[in-house]
Design a protein around this motif. Structure first.
Motif, mmCIF file in Angstrom:
data_model
loop_
_atom_site.group_PDB
_atom_site.id
_atom_site.type_symbol
_atom_site.label_atom_id
_atom_site.label_comp_id
_atom_site.label_asym_id
_atom_site.label_seq_id
_atom_site.Cartn_x
_atom_site.Cartn_y
_atom_site.Cartn_z
ATOM 1 N N LEU A 28 0.820 -1.210 0.000
ATOM 2 C CA LEU A 28 0.000 0.000 0.000
ATOM 3 C C LEU A 28 0.851 1.255 0.000
ATOM 4 O O LEU A 28 0.610 2.190 -0.780
ATOM 5 C CB LEU A 28 -0.949 -0.011 1.197
ATOM 6 N N ALA A 29 1.861 1.301 0.867
ATOM 7 C CA ALA A 29 2.725 2.487 0.935
ATOM 8 C C ALA A 29 3.425 2.727 -0.393
ATOM 9 O O ALA A 29 3.550 3.878 -0.850
ATOM 10 C CB ALA A 29 3.750 2.321 2.057
ATOM 11 N N ALA A 30 3.883 1.655 -1.047
ATOM 12 C CA ALA A 30 4.593 1.803 -2.318
ATOM 13 C C ALA A 30 3.673 2.313 -3.419
ATOM 14 O O ALA A 30 4.060 3.173 -4.227
ATOM 15 C CB ALA A 30 5.226 0.467 -2.720
ATOM 16 N N TRP A 31 2.451 1.797 -3.467
ATOM 17 C CA TRP A 31 1.508 2.231 -4.494
ATOM 18 C C TRP A 31 1.088 3.676 -4.263
ATOM 19 O O TRP A 31 0.987 4.461 -5.216
ATOM 20 C CB TRP A 31 0.294 1.304 -4.534
ATOM 21 N N VAL A 32 0.838 4.056 -3.027
ATOM 22 C CA VAL A 32 0.469 5.444 -2.731
ATOM 23 C C VAL A 32 1.631 6.373 -3.055
ATOM 24 O O VAL A 32 1.434 7.471 -3.599
ATOM 25 C CB VAL A 32 0.033 5.591 -1.262
ATOM 26 N N HIS A 33 2.839 5.941 -2.751
ATOM 27 C CA HIS A 33 4.021 6.741 -3.071
ATOM 28 C C HIS A 33 4.128 6.970 -4.574
ATOM 29 O O HIS A 33 4.410 8.086 -5.031
ATOM 30 C CB HIS A 33 5.279 6.052 -2.549
ATOM 31 N N ALA A 34 3.897 5.922 -5.350
ATOM 32 C CA ALA A 34 3.957 6.063 -6.813
ATOM 33 C C ALA A 34 2.903 7.044 -7.307
ATOM 34 O O ALA A 34 3.172 7.890 -8.172
ATOM 35 C CB ALA A 34 3.766 4.703 -7.473
ATOM 36 N N ALA A 35 1.694 6.944 -6.760
ATOM 37 C CA ALA A 35 0.626 7.864 -7.163
ATOM 38 C C ALA A 35 0.980 9.299 -6.796
ATOM 39 O O ALA A 35 0.783 10.232 -7.601
ATOM 40 C CB ALA A 35 -0.681 7.458 -6.494
ATOM 41 N N ARG A 36 1.502 9.488 -5.595
ATOM 42 C CA ARG A 36 1.869 10.840 -5.154
ATOM 43 C C ARG A 36 2.938 11.441 -6.052
ATOM 44 O O ARG A 36 2.893 12.637 -6.386
ATOM 45 C CB ARG A 36 2.357 10.781 -3.699
ATOM 46 N N ARG A 37 3.895 10.623 -6.476
ATOM 47 C CA ARG A 37 4.990 11.126 -7.309
ATOM 48 C C ARG A 37 4.505 11.599 -8.670
ATOM 49 O O ARG A 37 4.935 12.635 -9.168
ATOM 50 C CB ARG A 37 6.044 10.025 -7.475
ATOM 51 N N GLY B 82 -9.075 -2.560 6.529
ATOM 52 C CA GLY B 82 -7.758 -1.945 6.416
ATOM 53 C C GLY B 82 -7.816 -0.434 6.344
ATOM 54 O O GLY B 82 -6.869 0.199 5.879
ATOM 55 N N VAL B 83 -8.900 0.159 6.836
ATOM 56 C CA VAL B 83 -9.045 1.621 6.737
ATOM 57 C C VAL B 83 -7.910 2.346 7.461
ATOM 58 O O VAL B 83 -7.441 3.392 6.994
ATOM 59 C CB VAL B 83 -10.429 2.078 7.266
ATOM 60 N N ALA B 84 -7.448 1.807 8.587
ATOM 61 C CA ALA B 84 -6.354 2.464 9.320
ATOM 62 C C ALA B 84 -5.080 2.490 8.468
ATOM 63 O O ALA B 84 -4.332 3.486 8.481
ATOM 64 C CB ALA B 84 -6.101 1.747 10.634
ATOM 65 N N GLU B 85 -4.832 1.417 7.722
ATOM 66 C CA GLU B 85 -3.672 1.366 6.836
ATOM 67 C C GLU B 85 -3.764 2.434 5.749
ATOM 68 O O GLU B 85 -2.776 3.087 5.399
ATOM 69 C CB GLU B 85 -3.559 -0.009 6.184
ATOM 70 N N VAL B 86 -4.954 2.601 5.210
ATOM 71 C CA VAL B 86 -5.159 3.589 4.151
ATOM 72 C C VAL B 86 -4.913 5.002 4.682
ATOM 73 O O VAL B 86 -4.216 5.810 4.053
ATOM 74 C CB VAL B 86 -6.575 3.474 3.564
ATOM 75 N N GLU C 237 -1.386 9.825 4.791
ATOM 76 C CA GLU C 237 -1.083 10.944 5.695
ATOM 77 C C GLU C 237 -0.022 11.869 5.123
ATOM 78 O O GLU C 237 -0.073 13.084 5.307
ATOM 79 C CB GLU C 237 -0.632 10.388 7.055
ATOM 80 N N ARG C 238 0.946 11.290 4.412
ATOM 81 C CA ARG C 238 2.018 12.103 3.834
ATOM 82 C C ARG C 238 1.663 12.499 2.409
ATOM 83 O O ARG C 238 1.584 11.674 1.509
ATOM 84 C CB ARG C 238 3.329 11.321 3.837
ATOM 85 N N GLY C 239 1.392 13.784 2.215
ATOM 86 C CA GLY C 239 1.201 14.318 0.873
ATOM 87 C C GLY C 239 -0.225 14.413 0.389
ATOM 88 O O GLY C 239 -0.487 15.039 -0.639
ATOM 89 N N PHE C 240 -1.172 13.791 1.083
ATOM 90 C CA PHE C 240 -2.568 13.820 0.652
ATOM 91 C C PHE C 240 -3.468 14.393 1.747
ATOM 92 O O PHE C 240 -3.171 14.299 2.936
ATOM 93 C CB PHE C 240 -3.067 12.416 0.286
ATOM 94 N N GLY C 241 -4.560 14.986 1.320
ATOM 95 C CA GLY C 241 -5.574 15.491 2.238
ATOM 96 C C GLY C 241 -6.912 15.537 1.535
ATOM 97 O O GLY C 241 -7.078 14.966 0.459
ATOM 98 N N SER C 242 -7.880 16.227 2.150
ATOM 99 C CA SER C 242 -9.228 16.336 1.575
ATOM 100 C C SER C 242 -9.792 14.957 1.249
ATOM 101 O O SER C 242 -10.380 14.740 0.180
ATOM 102 C CB SER C 242 -9.209 17.217 0.314
ATOM 103 N N LEU C 243 -9.620 14.021 2.172
ATOM 104 C CA LEU C 243 -10.071 12.649 1.935
ATOM 105 C C LEU C 243 -11.589 12.548 1.942
ATOM 106 O O LEU C 243 -12.270 13.212 2.733
ATOM 107 C CB LEU C 243 -9.512 11.713 3.014
ATOM 108 N N GLU C 244 -12.105 11.712 1.048
ATOM 109 C CA GLU C 244 -13.517 11.344 1.042
ATOM 110 C C GLU C 244 -13.589 9.826 1.021
ATOM 111 O O GLU C 244 -12.956 9.184 0.180
ATOM 112 C CB GLU C 244 -14.238 11.943 -0.169
#
Length: 275
Positions: free
Chosen positions: A173-182, A198-202, A207-214
């Motif tokens: 999950l961290a790797a995929w989110v990192h790729a998307a953020r980049r 797994g909502v806590a993992e998401v 947390e790093r680089g993203f906000g305005s979550l829905e």
């Protein structure tokens, strides 16, 4: 007309384990999606597109003219569904498995949808992404359905493609989110689907680089715990997190939810797609 581009870039054993060709014709099915608006060829066994891909597509906030990247596209179900709903997007399908990538390329052509297809490990580094034209800060929208089953609770599949598509490692999950953020531009949109427990993992990964979550929880019915969460996040967003009313796949009587069925038939979109 459909355009296609393919380049094999990846890292180590994940790429070496990827299938190098399509399965024989007898092992391929052709299935209708979006009420027949989309016809997709996919393997008869192993990883097969289903409701998760269509729900993800219906939650993707794409607009005409935007560059939309589908990470881990498989045969293209989610990305091509977005393109069917929103005309004029610049669609890129990213898939590590060469056989699935070829099916995605053929599916785009058969459905007369413009799509670029690249063979790439989502967990590869920025240099590998740049080599196939996925530069930092270049995408308006990223959608993804990462492998999300917990390896400690999921019985391993003898089918390597299915295993790779469904089972997450500790870093997936961290790797995929990192790729998307980049690859996303500032204020770019990320849409993803994950298992509900797994909502806590998401939340931690975003947390790093993203906000305005829905966040939109998906339940099989009103009496059952959520089985999936659909999440939309904004790169650099600052708005408070919003939790949407639950999406119920079935009515209390047990019959399929009519609105959900219409959406799966390509006649609507989820609230997360609106911006």
């Amino acid at each position: 007309m459909s355009r296609a581009f393919s380049s094999e870039v990846g890292s180590g054993s994940r790429e070496e384990n990827a299938s190098k060709s399509q399965p024989p014709a007898a092992e391929i099915t052709e299935d209708g999606f979006l009420g027949g608006q989309l016809r997709l060829r996919q393997p008869r066994s192993g990883h097969r597109a289903g409701h998760d891909a269509i729900l993800l597509a219906a939650a993707t906030p794409a607009r005409s003219g935007e560059r939309v990247i589908d990470l881990g596209s498989g045969v293209g179900a989610a990305g091509l569904s977005v393109a069917r709903r929103v005309s004029g997007i610049d669609l890129v399908l990213v898939e590590i498995d060469a056989g699935l990538a070829e099916l995605a390329r053929n599916n785009a052509a058969a459905n007369v949808i413009e799509a670029e297809v690249v063979i790439l490990d989502v967990e590869a580094d920025a240099t590998a992404f740049a080599a196939v034209g996925l530069m930092p800060d270049s995408a308006d929208v990223v959608l993804m359905n990462p492998p999300f089953n917990d390896s400690t609770r999921h019985r391993a599949s003898p089918d390597g493609v299915r295993e790779r598509a469904h089972v997450a490692t500790a870093t997936t999950l961290a790797a995929w989110v990192h790729a998307a953020r980049r690859i996303l531009k500032s204020n770019g949109q990320l849409a993803m689907i994950w298992r509900a427990d797994g909502v806590a993992e998401v939340l931690a990964a975003l947390e790093r680089g993203f906000g305005s979550l829905e966040i939109l929880p998906v339940h099989s019915d009103a009496t059952a715990p959520a089985i999936r969460i659909l999440v939309r996040a904004t790169k650099g967003g600052r708005a408070p997190t919003r939790l949407h009313a639950a999406l119920l796949l079935n009515e209390p009587s047990g019959v399929p939810n009519k609105w959900v069925q219409e959406m799966l038939a390509g006649k609507g979109e989820l609230p997360l797609a609106r911006r």
